[in-house]
Design a protein around this motif. Structure first.
Motif, PDB file in Angstrom:
ATOM      1  N   ARG A  36     -16.611  -3.103 -12.180  1.00  0.00           N
ATOM      2  CA  ARG A  36     -17.433  -2.819 -10.990  1.00  0.00           C
ATOM      3  C   ARG A  36     -18.514  -3.888 -10.800  1.00  0.00           C
ATOM      4  O   ARG A  36     -18.770  -4.340  -9.678  1.00  0.00           O
ATOM      5  CB  ARG A  36     -18.100  -1.442 -11.139  1.00  0.00           C
ATOM      6  N   LEU A  40     -19.288  -6.620  -7.699  1.00  0.00           N
ATOM      7  CA  LEU A  40     -20.588  -6.762  -7.053  1.00  0.00           C
ATOM      8  C   LEU A  40     -21.109  -8.192  -7.156  1.00  0.00           C
ATOM      9  O   LEU A  40     -21.665  -8.729  -6.179  1.00  0.00           O
ATOM     10  CB  LEU A  40     -21.583  -5.792  -7.690  1.00  0.00           C
ATOM     11  N   HIS A  64     -25.829   2.541  -9.414  1.00  0.00           N
ATOM     12  CA  HIS A  64     -25.707   1.402  -8.517  1.00  0.00           C
ATOM     13  C   HIS A  64     -26.849   0.402  -8.767  1.00  0.00           C
ATOM     14  O   HIS A  64     -26.640  -0.816  -8.754  1.00  0.00           O
ATOM     15  CB  HIS A  64     -25.759   1.858  -7.062  1.00  0.00           C
ATOM     16  N   SER A  67     -26.308  -1.358 -12.021  1.00  0.00           N
ATOM     17  CA  SER A  67     -25.221  -2.335 -11.836  1.00  0.00           C
ATOM     18  C   SER A  67     -25.733  -3.593 -11.150  1.00  0.00           C
ATOM     19  O   SER A  67     -25.354  -4.716 -11.512  1.00  0.00           O
ATOM     20  CB  SER A  67     -24.098  -1.718 -10.999  1.00  0.00           C
ATOM     21  N   ASP A 106     -32.065   2.103  -1.261  1.00  0.00           N
ATOM     22  CA  ASP A 106     -31.425   3.395  -1.016  1.00  0.00           C
ATOM     23  C   ASP A 106     -32.286   4.204  -0.058  1.00  0.00           C
ATOM     24  O   ASP A 106     -33.278   3.694   0.495  1.00  0.00           O
ATOM     25  CB  ASP A 106     -31.157   4.136  -2.335  1.00  0.00           C
ATOM     26  N   LEU A 127     -27.611   1.581   0.407  1.00  0.00           N
ATOM     27  CA  LEU A 127     -26.740   2.070  -0.655  1.00  0.00           C
ATOM     28  C   LEU A 127     -25.372   2.459  -0.112  1.00  0.00           C
ATOM     29  O   LEU A 127     -24.337   2.056  -0.662  1.00  0.00           O
ATOM     30  CB  LEU A 127     -27.402   3.278  -1.341  1.00  0.00           C
ATOM     31  N   LEU A 133     -24.025  -1.123  -0.767  1.00  0.00           N
ATOM     32  CA  LEU A 133     -23.904  -1.429  -2.188  1.00  0.00           C
ATOM     33  C   LEU A 133     -22.769  -0.657  -2.839  1.00  0.00           C
ATOM     34  O   LEU A 133     -22.022  -1.203  -3.657  1.00  0.00           O
ATOM     35  CB  LEU A 133     -25.241  -1.109  -2.881  1.00  0.00           C
ATOM     36  N   ALA A 134     -22.625   0.616  -2.480  1.00  0.00           N
ATOM     37  CA  ALA A 134     -21.552   1.412  -3.061  1.00  0.00           C
ATOM     38  C   ALA A 134     -20.183   0.817  -2.737  1.00  0.00           C
ATOM     39  O   ALA A 134     -19.282   0.781  -3.589  1.00  0.00           O
ATOM     40  CB  ALA A 134     -21.634   2.855  -2.558  1.00  0.00           C
ATOM     41  N   LEU A 137     -19.455  -2.228  -4.891  1.00  0.00           N
ATOM     42  CA  LEU A 137     -19.056  -1.885  -6.256  1.00  0.00           C
ATOM     43  C   LEU A 137     -17.617  -1.384  -6.326  1.00  0.00           C
ATOM     44  O   LEU A 137     -17.005  -1.398  -7.403  1.00  0.00           O
ATOM     45  CB  LEU A 137     -20.007  -0.823  -6.812  1.00  0.00           C
TER      46      LEU A 137
END
Length: 509
Positions: A36, A40, A64, A67, A106, A127, A133-134, A137
């Motif tokens: 993951r 990213l 997240h 990460s 977020d 996010l 961002l999710a 990933l």
């Protein structure tokens, strides 16, 4: 020395199947997490971000966020986190001061982003949602290859400015890794330990927990926002073995109705930092957890560790002695000469050498701050303290917090520790309030846990070893004590009258 990206890669190679991170129902091994994080890292490059760029983040402790921290280490990007309670003005200061090339956030920071003047001019990644961002990933890419070197800047933390704008504290990969290695050694972490990842990743305590977990193939159990039921559930579910928290969070845990020693039986090590811990809380934690190790860690964003005491309950109030990578001294309060050392038992300002492996090298674009804090290779912390006859350090407060009453110096911490031992005191803070005769009068703000009066507390102080001139001359009973998002007591708000007094109907309850 290894850079942090290579350090994480080494953790993946050593412990590919071990639990690396947990967040709610999500649990990932090191191999799964690296997949993951690699996706990213590639996505950051596709955005045009390059080694040496600042990436500002405003997020709670989700997987997240953790990460993104590691992806930046692999890419050589300088992660620059801000408090998720940030205002639009504070966010703009961080974006402008750092020269940020992107902002990730977020929902907790959505209002500040909406009110920011600079955020609309930058790539801004939420996010969730398309391009978020999710989604990054969930992408796919070849395994990330570390781009940074040990001498490159890893992250930049912002100090909590109280009288001026927050100062950026840039820290290199080697300093961050040295701090993590020392954290492992000084807390006696074993291979595979699991820690509760609740201290925010904009704070050095949160970052240290994240990095040290990877060095030992351990698990980082995320808790986006602290609440006692959530913390207890996470500890039980994942068998958390060590806690590294500010005293306020410990207080909330052991005083909660849902707490029981059985629920935290997996925890064998306690560590605290960020503020002094009262004698009363030390005693209660020792009885409740029966830890094999109870560490008082004293440090700062600028130099991660100053001192360590590995048996905090044995000598209440002691911050111990210089840490693995450090030398410390106490100098007279009005001195800027690092060689003008105070005598044993004499209160002064605590200073630390900047030769240590964990030290920063100066503030970001703030030469005036460097001139005030750095003298002849020593960092002047702004903290008051003394070294006793045994050679142990006692931190007595900030230089600005010292109460001078009738010409005598009174440390708020000493008075607070005395009052905390009274069973009717849940929490206490001591400050000096202006007085025409004494200059300042020692005043205790108390959150009660029972039916206790001002007379009861005065009698308690008289019966203790507290000197007469240190006894509070005034008591104020409050509903809550004002604290920062990471639990630091905000004495200045008490002095300013910005607090919640007990309502008449609850007084004495």
């Amino acid at each position: 020395m290894l850079d942090l990206g290579t350090s994480f890669l080494a953790a993946v190679e050593r412990d590919p199947r071990a639990l690396a991170i947990a967040d709610g129902d999500l649990s990932l091994s090191y191999a799964e997490w690296f997949t993951r994080i690699s996706a990213l890292t590639d996505a950051l490059g596709q955005m045009g971000l390059r080694k040496g760029d600042h990436l500002v983040t405003g997020m709670q402790n989700r997987w997240h966020n953790a990460s993104l921290h590691w992806a930046c280490q692999l890419a050589g990007i300088i992660i620059t986190p801000v408090n998720w309670r940030v205002t639009p003005e504070e966010l703009d200061h961080a974006l402008s001061d750092s020269g940020a090339k992107a902002l990730f956030h977020d929902g907790s920071v959505a209002e500040a982003v909406a009110g920011s003047q600079i955020a609309p001019t930058l790539p801004t990644v939420p996010l969730d949602g398309a391009g978020g961002l999710a989604e990054m990933l969930d992408g796919s890419a070849a395994d990330a290859i570390p781009q940074a070197r040990a001498d490159d800047i890893s992250l930049m933390l912002y100090t909590s400015g109280t009288t001026s704008k927050p100062k950026g504290v840039p820290r290199r990969h080697r300093a961050e890794r040295a701090g993590a290695v020392a954290h492992v050694a000084q807390n006696l972490y074993r291979h595979g330990e699991r820690t509760l990842g609740v201290m925010p990743l904009y704070h050095t305590m949160g970052v240290r927990s994240l990095l040290s977990s990877a060095l030992i193939g351990g698990g980082f159990v995320c808790l986006p926002r602290f609440d006692v039921p959530g913390a207890l559930a996470a500890i039980e579910r994942h068998g958390v073995t060590n806690l590294y928290l500010v005293p306020t969070l410990y207080h909330d845990i052991v005083h909660h109705a849902e707490f029981s020693p059985a629920r935290v039986a997996s925890v064998t090590k306690l560590g605290f930092a960020g503020a002094s811990m009262t004698d009363g809380l030390l005693k209660k934690l020792s009885e409740a957890f029966k830890p094999e190790l109870f560490v008082n860690h004293y440090g700062s964003s600028e130099i991660y560790t100053f001192t360590i005491c590995q048996d905090a309950a044995a000598k209440p109030g002691s911050a111990g002695r210089a840490a693995l990578n450090q030398r410390i001294r106490v100098v007279p309060l009005d001195s800027t000469d690092p060689n003008a050392q105070a005598a044993p038992g004499e209160e002064g300002q605590i200073i630390a050498t900047m030769q240590g492996d964990e030290a920063f090298e100066g503030y970001w674009n703030r030469p005036e701050a460097d001139a005030k804090a750095i003298h002849e290779g020593w960092y002047f912390t702004g903290d008051c303290g003394l070294i006793d006859e045994d050679g142990d350090l006692f931190v007595t407060g900030r230089t600005d917090d010292m109460i001078i009453t009738g010409g005598e110096n009174v440390s708020p911490v000493e008075v607070e520790s005395c009052l905390s031992l009274h069973p009717g005191v849940a929490e206490v803070a001591v400050v000096g309030l202006p007085d025409p005769r004494w200059g300042k009068v020692v005043t205790a703000f108390v959150k009660r846990s029972g039916d206790v009066t001002e007379e009861d507390l005065d009698a308690h102080c008289r019966a203790s070893e507290l000197s007469n001139f240190r006894r509070p001359r005034k008591y104020v009973f409050v509903r809550e004590l004002p604290r920062s998002p990471v639990g630091k007591l905000l004495r200045r708000l008490l002095v300013a009258g910005d607090y919640q007094p007990e309502q008449p109907e609850t007084a004495g309850a």
